[in-house]
Design a protein around this motif. Structure first.
Motif, PDB file in Angstrom:
ATOM      1  N   PHE A 284       2.842  -1.062   4.062  1.00 34.94           N
ATOM      2  CA  PHE A 284       2.080   0.188   4.011  1.00 34.94           C
ATOM      3  C   PHE A 284       3.072   1.338   4.151  1.00 34.94           C
ATOM      4  O   PHE A 284       3.691   1.508   5.189  1.00 34.94           O
ATOM      5  CB  PHE A 284       1.066   0.221   5.153  1.00 34.94           C
ATOM      6  N   ILE A 285       3.225   2.128   3.084  1.00 36.86           N
ATOM      7  CA  ILE A 285       4.173   3.241   3.084  1.00 36.86           C
ATOM      8  C   ILE A 285       3.472   4.526   2.665  1.00 36.86           C
ATOM      9  O   ILE A 285       2.689   4.533   1.716  1.00 36.86           O
ATOM     10  CB  ILE A 285       5.368   2.949   2.154  1.00 36.86           C
ATOM     11  N   SER A 286       3.754   5.590   3.383  1.00 45.09           N
ATOM     12  CA  SER A 286       3.132   6.882   3.094  1.00 45.09           C
ATOM     13  C   SER A 286       3.774   7.547   1.882  1.00 45.09           C
ATOM     14  O   SER A 286       4.995   7.473   1.682  1.00 45.09           O
ATOM     15  CB  SER A 286       3.263   7.800   4.313  1.00 45.09           C
ATOM     16  N   LYS A 287       2.956   8.220   1.074  1.00 45.19           N
ATOM     17  CA  LYS A 287       3.472   8.973  -0.060  1.00 45.19           C
ATOM     18  C   LYS A 287       4.264  10.199   0.401  1.00 45.19           C
ATOM     19  O   LYS A 287       4.970  10.820  -0.402  1.00 45.19           O
ATOM     20  CB  LYS A 287       2.327   9.416  -0.972  1.00 45.19           C
ATOM     21  N   LYS A 288       4.128  10.531   1.671  1.00 51.85           N
ATOM     22  CA  LYS A 288       4.891  11.660   2.213  1.00 51.85           C
ATOM     23  C   LYS A 288       6.346  11.269   2.483  1.00 51.85           C
ATOM     24  O   LYS A 288       7.198  12.133   2.685  1.00 51.85           O
ATOM     25  CB  LYS A 288       4.236  12.148   3.503  1.00 51.85           C
ATOM     26  N   ALA A 289       6.601   9.977   2.504  1.00 55.59           N
ATOM     27  CA  ALA A 289       7.959   9.480   2.761  1.00 55.59           C
ATOM     28  C   ALA A 289       8.804   9.575   1.485  1.00 55.59           C
ATOM     29  O   ALA A 289       8.270   9.620   0.370  1.00 55.59           O
ATOM     30  CB  ALA A 289       7.901   8.040   3.250  1.00 55.59           C
ATOM     31  N   PRO A 290      10.131   9.601   1.606  1.00 54.67           N
ATOM     32  CA  PRO A 290      11.006   9.630   0.426  1.00 54.67           C
ATOM     33  C   PRO A 290      10.826   8.364  -0.413  1.00 54.67           C
ATOM     34  O   PRO A 290      10.479   7.307   0.118  1.00 54.67           O
ATOM     35  CB  PRO A 290      12.424   9.676   1.035  1.00 54.67           C
ATOM     36  N   LEU A 291      11.103   8.477  -1.699  1.00 57.78           N
ATOM     37  CA  LEU A 291      10.969   7.317  -2.570  1.00 57.78           C
ATOM     38  C   LEU A 291      11.947   6.211  -2.193  1.00 57.78           C
ATOM     39  O   LEU A 291      11.729   5.045  -2.506  1.00 57.78           O
ATOM     40  CB  LEU A 291      11.182   7.733  -4.032  1.00 57.78           C
ATOM     41  N   GLU A 292      13.006   6.573  -1.497  1.00 55.89           N
ATOM     42  CA  GLU A 292      13.939   5.558  -1.013  1.00 55.89           C
ATOM     43  C   GLU A 292      13.256   4.596  -0.039  1.00 55.89           C
ATOM     44  O   GLU A 292      13.614   3.421   0.050  1.00 55.89           O
ATOM     45  CB  GLU A 292      15.137   6.213  -0.319  1.00 55.89           C
TER      46      GLU A 292
ATOM     47  N   THR B  63       7.839  -8.061   5.727  1.00 54.95           N
ATOM     48  CA  THR B  63       6.792  -7.055   5.593  1.00 54.95           C
ATOM     49  C   THR B  63       7.422  -5.676   5.713  1.00 54.95           C
ATOM     50  O   THR B  63       8.523  -5.531   6.247  1.00 54.95           O
ATOM     51  CB  THR B  63       5.704  -7.225   6.660  1.00 54.95           C
ATOM     52  N   ALA B  64       6.736  -4.664   5.204  1.00 54.11           N
ATOM     53  CA  ALA B  64       7.288  -3.306   5.178  1.00 54.11           C
ATOM     54  C   ALA B  64       6.332  -2.311   5.836  1.00 54.11           C
ATOM     55  O   ALA B  64       5.156  -2.244   5.492  1.00 54.11           O
ATOM     56  CB  ALA B  64       7.563  -2.884   3.742  1.00 54.11           C
ATOM     57  N   PHE B  65       6.863  -1.556   6.758  1.00 51.47           N
ATOM     58  CA  PHE B  65       6.111  -0.492   7.411  1.00 51.47           C
ATOM     59  C   PHE B  65       6.958   0.776   7.409  1.00 51.47           C
ATOM     60  O   PHE B  65       8.189   0.702   7.441  1.00 51.47           O
ATOM     61  CB  PHE B  65       5.762  -0.873   8.850  1.00 51.47           C
ATOM     62  N   SER B  66       6.318   1.931   7.388  1.00 54.99           N
ATOM     63  CA  SER B  66       7.045   3.190   7.346  1.00 54.99           C
ATOM     64  C   SER B  66       7.819   3.421   8.633  1.00 54.99           C
ATOM     65  O   SER B  66       7.476   2.903   9.695  1.00 54.99           O
ATOM     66  CB  SER B  66       6.073   4.353   7.118  1.00 54.99           C
ATOM     67  N   ASP B  67       8.879   4.209   8.527  1.00 56.93           N
ATOM     68  CA  ASP B  67       9.673   4.546   9.707  1.00 56.93           C
ATOM     69  C   ASP B  67       8.823   5.250  10.757  1.00 56.93           C
ATOM     70  O   ASP B  67       9.023   5.074  11.961  1.00 56.93           O
ATOM     71  CB  ASP B  67      10.843   5.449   9.312  1.00 56.93           C
ATOM     72  N   GLY B  68       7.855   6.060  10.280  1.00 49.83           N
ATOM     73  CA  GLY B  68       7.002   6.798  11.210  1.00 49.83           C
ATOM     74  C   GLY B  68       6.226   5.886  12.135  1.00 49.83           C
ATOM     75  O   GLY B  68       6.041   6.195  13.316  1.00 49.83           O
ATOM     76  N   VAL B  69       5.769   4.755  11.647  1.00 53.54           N
ATOM     77  CA  VAL B  69       5.009   3.819  12.474  1.00 53.54           C
ATOM     78  C   VAL B  69       5.901   3.214  13.546  1.00 53.54           C
ATOM     79  O   VAL B  69       5.524   3.116  14.708  1.00 53.54           O
ATOM     80  CB  VAL B  69       4.397   2.698  11.615  1.00 53.54           C
ATOM     81  N   HIS B  70       7.125   2.844  13.160  1.00 52.47           N
ATOM     82  CA  HIS B  70       8.045   2.253  14.126  1.00 52.47           C
ATOM     83  C   HIS B  70       8.402   3.256  15.225  1.00 52.47           C
ATOM     84  O   HIS B  70       8.511   2.901  16.402  1.00 52.47           O
ATOM     85  CB  HIS B  70       9.310   1.769  13.427  1.00 52.47           C
TER      86      HIS B  70
ATOM     87  N   ILE C  70       0.847  -1.186   0.000  1.00 54.45           N
ATOM     88  CA  ILE C  70       0.000   0.000   0.000  1.00 54.45           C
ATOM     89  C   ILE C  70       0.884   1.237   0.000  1.00 54.45           C
ATOM     90  O   ILE C  70       1.755   1.402   0.853  1.00 54.45           O
ATOM     91  CB  ILE C  70      -0.922   0.033   1.243  1.00 54.45           C
ATOM     92  N   TYR C  71       0.654   2.124  -0.964  1.00 51.54           N
ATOM     93  CA  TYR C  71       1.417   3.359  -1.098  1.00 51.54           C
ATOM     94  C   TYR C  71       0.417   4.491  -1.274  1.00 51.54           C
ATOM     95  O   TYR C  71      -0.164   4.645  -2.348  1.00 51.54           O
ATOM     96  CB  TYR C  71       2.367   3.247  -2.291  1.00 51.54           C
ATOM     97  N   THR C  72       0.188   5.274  -0.223  1.00 51.63           N
ATOM     98  CA  THR C  72      -0.964   6.167  -0.219  1.00 51.63           C
ATOM     99  C   THR C  72      -0.772   7.374   0.688  1.00 51.63           C
ATOM    100  O   THR C  72       0.118   7.383   1.550  1.00 51.63           O
ATOM    101  CB  THR C  72      -2.211   5.378   0.235  1.00 51.63           C
ATOM    102  N   CYS C  73      -1.623   8.356   0.499  1.00 49.04           N
ATOM    103  CA  CYS C  73      -1.662   9.517   1.393  1.00 49.04           C
ATOM    104  C   CYS C  73      -2.578   9.245   2.577  1.00 49.04           C
ATOM    105  O   CYS C  73      -2.551   9.974   3.573  1.00 49.04           O
ATOM    106  CB  CYS C  73      -2.160  10.749   0.638  1.00 49.04           C
ATOM    107  N   ALA C  74      -3.413   8.219   2.477  1.00 44.71           N
ATOM    108  CA  ALA C  74      -4.304   7.864   3.595  1.00 44.71           C
ATOM    109  C   ALA C  74      -3.464   7.476   4.801  1.00 44.71           C
ATOM    110  O   ALA C  74      -2.397   6.881   4.665  1.00 44.71           O
ATOM    111  CB  ALA C  74      -5.215   6.701   3.189  1.00 44.71           C
TER     112      ALA C  74
END
Length: 208
Positions: free
Chosen positions: A101-109, A123-130, A80-84
């Motif tokens: 689940f990765i935010s579109k606000k995060a860098p493309l890296e 599995t992949a989660f954004s740094d913000g969640v961690h 999931i790659y979204t602004c939600a």
């Protein structure tokens, strides 16, 4: 080579991702689609390892629809790659079977790292969640989010965006009275008494 497809409403997002991964040594983009109805044919033809999909993709009006895509394409992992907000939809997406689940606000890296993790069986989660998981406020909020069903989360998203009961009922193909029932449940579970307070509570909890 990790073959991926992108399902997104926004051409600028498609272009940005395509440019970023152009000539990438490990990742190649096989196809792009703009509507839910085109996903099945695309995945059948391209046999990709990972589908990058926006939870707000045109035609994708419910978590159950996302779950159906996952169940029908077991050889393809969904990222999931979204602004939600992930606080509202991360858990339900994970329950549906998404691999990340990765935010579109995060860098493309971050998107690149997520793809590589999923391709490696993780599995992949954004740094913000961690980071937020380490704070007590996040943990307290998570207890509240767990009280919401997938359908309640969907109704909440539409209410927050300003849609009325009749509009939500059409989007989710549910009776308008059913939407009213979900709204009452949301008011109850989030401990508020009206729609304005519901929206404000959602903002306070950073789910909008």
């Amino acid at each position: 080579m990790i073959k991926i497809s992108i399902a997104d409403n926004q051409p600028v997002v498609m272009h940005g991702i395509s440019c970023f991964f152009k000539n990438h040594s490990k990742i190649s983009i096989s196809d792009t689609v703009y509507h839910l109805k085109d996903i099945e044919e695309s995945l059948h033809q391209n046999k990709v390892k990972i589908l990058i999909i926006d939870i707000e993709l045109e035609g994708l009006h419910s978590i159950s629809a996302l779950k159906k895509v996952i169940q029908n394409n077991l050889d393809t992992k969904l990222l999931i790659y979204t602004c939600a907000t992930e606080k509202l939809f991360g858990l339900t997406s994970l329950k549906a079977g998404a691999a990340g689940f990765i935010s579109k606000k995060a860098p493309l890296e971050d998107l690149e790292a997520g793809i590589l993790k999923i391709a490696d069986g993780k599995t992949a989660f954004s740094d913000g969640v961690h980071k937020n998981a380490l704070t007590s406020s996040y943990l307290n909020n998570e207890r509240m989010y767990r009280k919401l069903s997938s359908r309640e989360s969907e109704v909440l998203r539409y209410l927050i965006s300003g849609k009325k009961n009749n509009e939500i009922s059409e989007l989710l193909n549910l009776n308008e009275k059913t939407i009213s029932t979900y709204k009452l449940r949301l008011l109850n579970k989030l401990h508020v008494t009206n729609l304005i307070d519901l929206v404000n509570k959602a903002k306070t909890l950073e789910i909008v």
